[in-house]
Design a protein around this motif. Structure first.
Motif, PDB file in Angstrom:
ATOM      1  N   SER A 132       0.819  -1.150   0.002  1.00 11.30           N
ATOM      2  CA  SER A 132      -0.065  -0.091   0.144  1.00 11.30           C
ATOM      3  C   SER A 132       0.865   1.149   0.103  1.00 11.30           C
ATOM      4  CB  SER A 132      -0.919   0.075   1.359  1.00 11.30           C
ATOM      5  OG  SER A 132      -1.725  -1.157   1.438  1.00 11.30           O
ATOM      6  N   THR A 133       1.976   0.999   0.667  1.00 11.04           N
ATOM      7  CA  THR A 133       2.845   2.271   0.704  1.00 11.04           C
ATOM      8  C   THR A 133       3.347   2.627  -0.810  1.00 11.04           C
ATOM      9  OG1 THR A 133       3.819   1.259   2.561  1.00 11.04           O
ATOM     10  CG2 THR A 133       4.803   3.438   1.969  1.00 11.04           C
ATOM     11  N   PHE A 134       3.556   1.628  -1.336  1.00  8.76           N
ATOM     12  CA  PHE A 134       4.107   1.719  -2.773  1.00  8.76           C
ATOM     13  C   PHE A 134       3.037   2.494  -3.605  1.00  8.76           C
ATOM     14  CE2 PHE A 134       4.180  -0.403  -7.172  1.00  8.76           C
ATOM     15  CZ  PHE A 134       4.977   0.355  -7.649  1.00  8.76           C
ATOM     16  N   TYR A 135       1.753   1.922  -3.529  1.00 10.61           N
ATOM     17  CA  TYR A 135       0.691   2.462  -4.185  1.00 10.61           C
ATOM     18  C   TYR A 135       0.368   4.153  -4.053  1.00 10.61           C
ATOM     19  CZ  TYR A 135      -0.375  -2.282  -5.866  1.00 10.61           C
ATOM     20  OH  TYR A 135      -0.519  -3.461  -6.351  1.00 10.61           O
ATOM     21  N   VAL A 136       0.277   4.108  -2.597  1.00 12.07           N
ATOM     22  CA  VAL A 136       0.088   5.565  -2.214  1.00 12.07           C
ATOM     23  C   VAL A 136       1.150   6.556  -2.741  1.00 12.07           C
ATOM     24  CG1 VAL A 136       0.252   7.152  -0.163  1.00 12.07           C
ATOM     25  CG2 VAL A 136      -1.336   4.824   0.034  1.00 12.07           C
ATOM     26  N   SER A 137       2.562   6.288  -2.318  1.00 16.44           N
ATOM     27  CA  SER A 137       3.375   7.063  -2.747  1.00 16.44           C
ATOM     28  C   SER A 137       3.528   7.464  -4.308  1.00 16.44           C
ATOM     29  CB  SER A 137       4.804   6.668  -2.377  1.00 16.44           C
ATOM     30  OG  SER A 137       5.105   5.401  -3.159  1.00 16.44           O
ATOM     31  N   PHE A 138       2.961   6.337  -4.965  1.00 14.92           N
ATOM     32  CA  PHE A 138       3.054   6.513  -6.662  1.00 14.92           C
ATOM     33  C   PHE A 138       1.838   7.355  -7.023  1.00 14.92           C
ATOM     34  CE2 PHE A 138       2.396   5.648 -11.104  1.00 14.92           C
ATOM     35  CZ  PHE A 138       3.515   5.744 -11.610  1.00 14.92           C
ATOM     36  N   ALA A 139       0.640   6.961  -6.565  1.00 17.33           N
ATOM     37  CA  ALA A 139      -0.598   7.607  -6.922  1.00 17.33           C
ATOM     38  C   ALA A 139      -1.120   8.938  -6.550  1.00 17.33           C
ATOM     39  CB  ALA A 139      -1.709   6.546  -6.544  1.00 17.33           C
ATOM     40  N   VAL A 140      -0.375   9.397  -5.180  1.00 17.79           N
ATOM     41  CA  VAL A 140      -0.767  10.772  -4.893  1.00 17.79           C
ATOM     42  C   VAL A 140      -0.278  12.052  -5.739  1.00 17.79           C
ATOM     43  CG1 VAL A 140       1.295  11.061  -3.285  1.00 17.79           C
ATOM     44  CG2 VAL A 140      -1.203  11.695  -2.522  1.00 17.79           C
ATOM     45  N   GLY A 141       0.780  11.777  -6.021  1.00 13.59           N
ATOM     46  CA  GLY A 141       1.230  12.815  -7.071  1.00 13.59           C
ATOM     47  C   GLY A 141       0.552  13.034  -8.482  1.00 13.59           C
ATOM     48  N   LEU A 142       0.132  11.738  -8.860  1.00 13.89           N
ATOM     49  CA  LEU A 142      -0.814  11.961 -10.055  1.00 13.89           C
ATOM     50  C   LEU A 142      -2.157  12.509  -9.708  1.00 13.89           C
ATOM     51  CD1 LEU A 142      -0.308  10.778 -12.716  1.00 13.89           C
ATOM     52  CD2 LEU A 142      -1.524   8.624 -11.955  1.00 13.89           C
ATOM     53  N   ALA A 143      -2.495  12.243  -8.310  1.00 12.30           N
ATOM     54  CA  ALA A 143      -4.088  12.676  -8.192  1.00 12.30           C
ATOM     55  C   ALA A 143      -3.959  14.181  -7.833  1.00 12.30           C
ATOM     56  CB  ALA A 143      -4.422  12.031  -7.003  1.00 12.30           C
ATOM     57  N   LEU A 144      -2.655  14.524  -7.288  1.00  9.08           N
ATOM     58  CA  LEU A 144      -2.550  15.960  -6.885  1.00  9.08           C
ATOM     59  C   LEU A 144      -2.649  16.813  -8.410  1.00  9.08           C
ATOM     60  CD1 LEU A 144      -2.090  18.046  -4.848  1.00  9.08           C
ATOM     61  CD2 LEU A 144       0.127  18.042  -5.680  1.00  9.08           C
ATOM     62  N   VAL A 145      -1.488  16.514  -9.378  1.00  7.58           N
ATOM     63  CA  VAL A 145      -1.643  17.192 -10.685  1.00  7.58           C
ATOM     64  C   VAL A 145      -3.221  17.236 -10.912  1.00  7.58           C
ATOM     65  CG1 VAL A 145      -0.779  17.062 -12.844  1.00  7.58           C
ATOM     66  CG2 VAL A 145       0.653  16.567 -11.088  1.00  7.58           C
ATOM     67  N   PHE A 146      -3.731  15.748 -11.143  1.00  4.96           N
ATOM     68  CA  PHE A 146      -5.148  15.612 -11.945  1.00  4.96           C
ATOM     69  C   PHE A 146      -6.339  16.716 -11.340  1.00  4.96           C
ATOM     70  CE2 PHE A 146      -9.290  14.476 -13.067  1.00  4.96           C
ATOM     71  CZ  PHE A 146      -9.108  14.434 -14.276  1.00  4.96           C
ATOM     72  N   GLY A 147      -5.952  16.652  -9.736  1.00  2.00           N
ATOM     73  CA  GLY A 147      -7.145  17.462  -9.059  1.00  2.00           C
ATOM     74  C   GLY A 147      -6.956  19.041  -9.543  1.00  2.00           C
ATOM     75  N   VAL A 148      -5.733  19.641  -9.739  1.00  2.00           N
ATOM     76  CA  VAL A 148      -5.639  20.896  -9.908  1.00  2.00           C
ATOM     77  C   VAL A 148      -5.561  21.079 -11.428  1.00  2.00           C
ATOM     78  CG1 VAL A 148      -3.985  22.954  -9.645  1.00  2.00           C
ATOM     79  CG2 VAL A 148      -4.227  21.203  -7.696  1.00  2.00           C
ATOM     80  N   MET A 149      -4.980  20.445 -12.291  1.00  2.00           N
ATOM     81  CA  MET A 149      -4.655  20.683 -13.641  1.00  2.00           C
ATOM     82  C   MET A 149      -5.791  20.112 -14.395  1.00  2.00           C
ATOM     83  SD  MET A 149      -1.890  22.216 -13.128  1.00  2.00           S
ATOM     84  CE  MET A 149      -1.262  22.315 -14.931  1.00  2.00           C
ATOM     85  N   ARG A 150      -6.905  19.075 -13.805  1.00  5.86           N
ATOM     86  CA  ARG A 150      -7.694  18.568 -14.705  1.00  5.86           C
ATOM     87  C   ARG A 150      -7.292  17.836 -15.879  1.00  5.86           C
ATOM     88  NH1 ARG A 150     -12.084  18.159 -11.261  1.00  5.86           N
ATOM     89  NH2 ARG A 150     -11.458  19.437  -9.561  1.00  5.86           N
ATOM     90  N   THR A 151      -6.067  17.378 -15.749  1.00  5.72           N
ATOM     91  CA  THR A 151      -5.596  16.766 -16.852  1.00  5.72           C
ATOM     92  C   THR A 151      -4.648  15.733 -16.280  1.00  5.72           C
ATOM     93  OG1 THR A 151      -4.726  16.646 -19.186  1.00  5.72           O
ATOM     94  CG2 THR A 151      -3.883  18.210 -17.744  1.00  5.72           C
ATOM     95  N   ILE A 152      -4.131  14.551 -17.101  1.00  9.30           N
ATOM     96  CA  ILE A 152      -3.312  13.662 -16.823  1.00  9.30           C
ATOM     97  C   ILE A 152      -1.884  13.839 -17.251  1.00  9.30           C
ATOM     98  CG2 ILE A 152      -2.638  11.341 -16.895  1.00  9.30           C
ATOM     99  CD1 ILE A 152      -4.669  11.536 -14.809  1.00  9.30           C
ATOM    100  N   ASN A 153      -0.940  13.765 -16.441  1.00 11.55           N
ATOM    101  CA  ASN A 153       0.412  13.700 -16.864  1.00 11.55           C
ATOM    102  C   ASN A 153       1.072  12.598 -17.058  1.00 11.55           C
ATOM    103  OD1 ASN A 153       3.026  14.273 -17.352  1.00 11.55           O
ATOM    104  ND2 ASN A 153       3.762  15.086 -15.274  1.00 11.55           N
ATOM    105  N   PHE A 154       0.816  12.279 -18.264  1.00 10.12           N
ATOM    106  CA  PHE A 154       1.267  10.824 -18.707  1.00 10.12           C
ATOM    107  C   PHE A 154       2.767  10.267 -18.375  1.00 10.12           C
ATOM    108  CE2 PHE A 154       0.861   6.819 -20.599  1.00 10.12           C
ATOM    109  CZ  PHE A 154      -0.469   6.519 -20.770  1.00 10.12           C
TER     110      PHE A 154
END
Lengths: 287, 341
Positions: free
Chosen positions: A11-33
């Motif tokens: 879970s630590t792995f999943y959290v640390s990877f996904a949280v940055g992606l979720a942050l960028v998505f939440g603010v920018m409304r687009t995905i940084n592939f």
């Protein structure tokens, strides 16, 4: 009990990877592939620094240096991506998505050509393990867990208790409203891309110390992160954390009980069910 | 009345396309005889990819860029690979249709959840679903052969005296499929239904408010496109003779997406131009395989940042300029006349 430890590590792995992606998505409304490639850069930063500083610095110190250097360098790369792609294509989320998809292959090939396609691994900077209540706990994994907690705590403090963090949250909640309060969108976008990319790099350094570092590690982790942020609710950081733990539990249990091969299918089915019945995810706001 | 006039116009455009295909066909049929064995196989793979891409373009007309297309094609490939290598093997021709059907069925199953999503949600959910399907090819090694895949997939048995054992014969099979699929999809694109699908993509709420069943009109192209992907997957497996999960990886999905972006998707032929460009790039840099995804990525970035609309827009602009030049040429008095005055 070992299962509990494994669940926490995964879970630590999943959290640390996904949280940055979720942050960028939440603010920018687009995905940084290219998020996966930023993560991969974190892994390579650790590998390069460990190789460069062997015998000069103790590996533990190198590990911490790598965390700082990778976060800084990749954060600046995030700013460059913001300036060259996100800003030029603002209001066109689809084009941004495709452009960063193209960028992710450019970065991947660059690393393949510069370092080679073979996977690398580093000796654990904090070697050894602890036996506790019948659990085998490698110290490096505990360190990774600790740093992830610190990283999440830092992110929490930043978002909840600083003016800049509040502005970032305001932008994520309501762009127009935030703009009317005099918040500079450019400023927020730069901040978000810096923080989001730095988080990817930190995650890469942390995971690089326990997993195999290869040019394709980002792409392999990315689709799972997509499932996590969809199930958690796109843009919701707490949702991403909850979903990361959910999948950490499911995947660990399935692997432990010999059903590991069904794990990708089950994860995808859960995602499809969540989309069918809760389209905005577990904790996502309805748009 | 308007409908009938529009239909007549669509028929006229379609007829022109049929005549064009009819003229090009002898050239396409003769083409492999002028090529070496290597280029023949490049041509076959190009034709198979073109089929898959035409299905992909159909999906994009409903407004969603699926990332599961290549994994869906994999369903067709694995269907034929598994059934034609059994101890009592199936006929290729039975698996040809079954494979496409299974791909379509998969699309129909995931259509309900993934089509509830729009924009980036749609990319993400199809990306995750496609990758999970690909992981299934790796994990269910008992029937799919795991990472090693399936080998010794036979070529189709001869039909009507046609032998598909060599590349030329197989090319004719792929070409026949490409022409049939191409003309059918082109006519569909021109039809009222095709236009309504694009209207739904342009403004879903408005379409719904005037009584269009948007749900059906988003599902239909998604499933149809996936069936086409299934056909292309079947051909790919039988042509290559061996398949493994890497044949359906994200890099190849990226090739399709890149073809659609570099070519543009407003016209029917745009993605095919893009595919031609990417394939040419791949062949020019054949000795530098590792660089190829980078070249594709740079092309995508270049088109998005510098040439919005893709190559098709560049071509259309050039054609328009050429036509204008052609017309103005007739208006201008001949050189001699001017001198006399």
């Amino acid at each position: 009990m070992q299962i509990v430890a494994n669940i926490i590590f995964l879970s630590t792995f999943y959290v640390s990877f996904a949280v940055g992606l979720a942050l960028v998505f939440g603010v920018m409304r687009t995905i940084n592939f290219a998020h996966g490639e930023f993560y991969m850069f974190g892994g390579y930063a650790l590998w390069l620094l460990i190789n460069a500083f062997t015998g000069i610095l103790p590996p533990g110190a190198t590990f911490i240096v790598a965390l700082i250097v990778a976060a800084g360098v990749v954060g600046v790369m995030g700013i460059l991506v913001q300036l060259s792609i996100f800003h030029r294509l603002r209001e066109q989320p689809f084009s941004i998505f495709m452009a960063t998809l193209g960028l992710s292959y450019v970065l991947q090939v660059a690393v393949v050509k510069a370092i080679g396609p073979m996977g690398q691994s580093v000796p654990a900077p904090f070697p050894g393990f602890i036996l506790f209540e019948g659990m085998v706990l490698p110290i490096q994994r505990l360190v990774v867990f600790g740093f992830t907690v610190v990283m999440m705590g830092g992110l929490y403090l930043f978002l909840m208790h600083t003016d800049l963090g509040r502005a970032v949250r305001a932008t994520a909640q309501n762009r127009t409203g935030a703009m009317l309060q005099g918040i500079s969108m450019n400023h927020i976008a730069l901040t978000t891309m810096f923080v989001g990319s730095a988080l990817a790099a930190i995650s890469g350094v942390l995971m690089g110390s326990v997993l195999i570092i290869s040019p394709f590690m980002g792409g392999e982790a990315l689709w799972r992160a997509f499932i996590i942020i969809i199930v958690g609710g796109i843009g919701s950081l707490s949702g991403a954390v909850v979903a990361a733990f959910l999948f950490g539990i499911i995947d660990t249990l399935m692997t432990t009980f010999g059903a590991g091969k069904f794990a990708p299918m089950v994860d995808a089915i859960i995602m499809l069910l969540v989309l069918s019945f809760l389209p905005s995810g577990l904790l996502g706001a309805r748009e | 009345m308007i409908n009938r006039a529009a239909n007549r116009q669509a028929n006229r455009i379609f007829l022109r396309a049929c005549i064009g295909t009819g003229i090009a066909l002898p050239l396409l049929v003769a083409l492999p005889h002028a090529l070496s064995v290597y280029w023949q196989s490049v041509l076959v793979l190009f034709t198979i990819n073109a089929v898959s891409l035409m299905g992909y373009r159909l999906i994009t007309t409903m407004g969603g860029w699926s990332f599961a297309h290549i994994s869906t094609a994999g369903l067709g490939a694995y269907t034929t690979a598994i059934l034609t290598t059994l101890e009592t093997p199936w006929s290729f021709w039975a698996t040809f249709f079954l494979g496409a059907l299974i791909a379509g069925a998969f699309a129909m199953i995931i259509a309900y959840p993934v089509l509830r999503t729009r924009h980036y949600y749609f990319f993400l959910s199809t990306f995750a679903a496609g990758e999970a399907l690909r992981q299934c090819y790796v994990q269910f090694s008992g029937i799919t052969g795991g990472t090693y895949g399936i080998s010794f997939i036979p070529r189709p048995e001869p039909i009507l005296g046609m032998d598909f054992g060599n590349s030329v014969g197989f090319y004719y099979l792929a070409l026949a499929l490409a022409v049939v699929v191409g003309l059918l999809l082109y006519r569909f694109d021109l039809s009222r239904l095709g236009h309504t699908i694009k209207a739904v993509a342009a403004n879903e709420e408005l379409s719904e408010s005037i009584g269009i069943n948007t749900w059906a009109l988003r599902t239909l192209p998604f499933v149809m496109g996936s069936v086409v992907a299934g056909f292309s997957g079947v051909l790919y497996a039988n042509f290559n003779g061996l398949i493994n999960p890497l044949d359906f990886s994200a890099v190849l999905m990226f090739k399709l997406v890149a073809a659609a972006i570099v070519g543009g998707i407003t016209t029917f032929w745009g993605p095919l131009v893009g595919l031609l460009y990417l394939t040419a790039l791949e062949e020019v840099f054949r000795d530098f395989t590792q660089w190829i995804p980078l070249l594709w990525g740079v092309s995508v970035l270049g088109v998005i940042l510098l040439a919005e609309g893709g190559l098709e827009m560049v071509i259309i602009r050039l054609l328009r300029r050429a036509r204008r030049w052609w017309r103005s040429r007739g208006d201008r008095p001949p050189n001699g006349a001017r001198q006399r005055r």
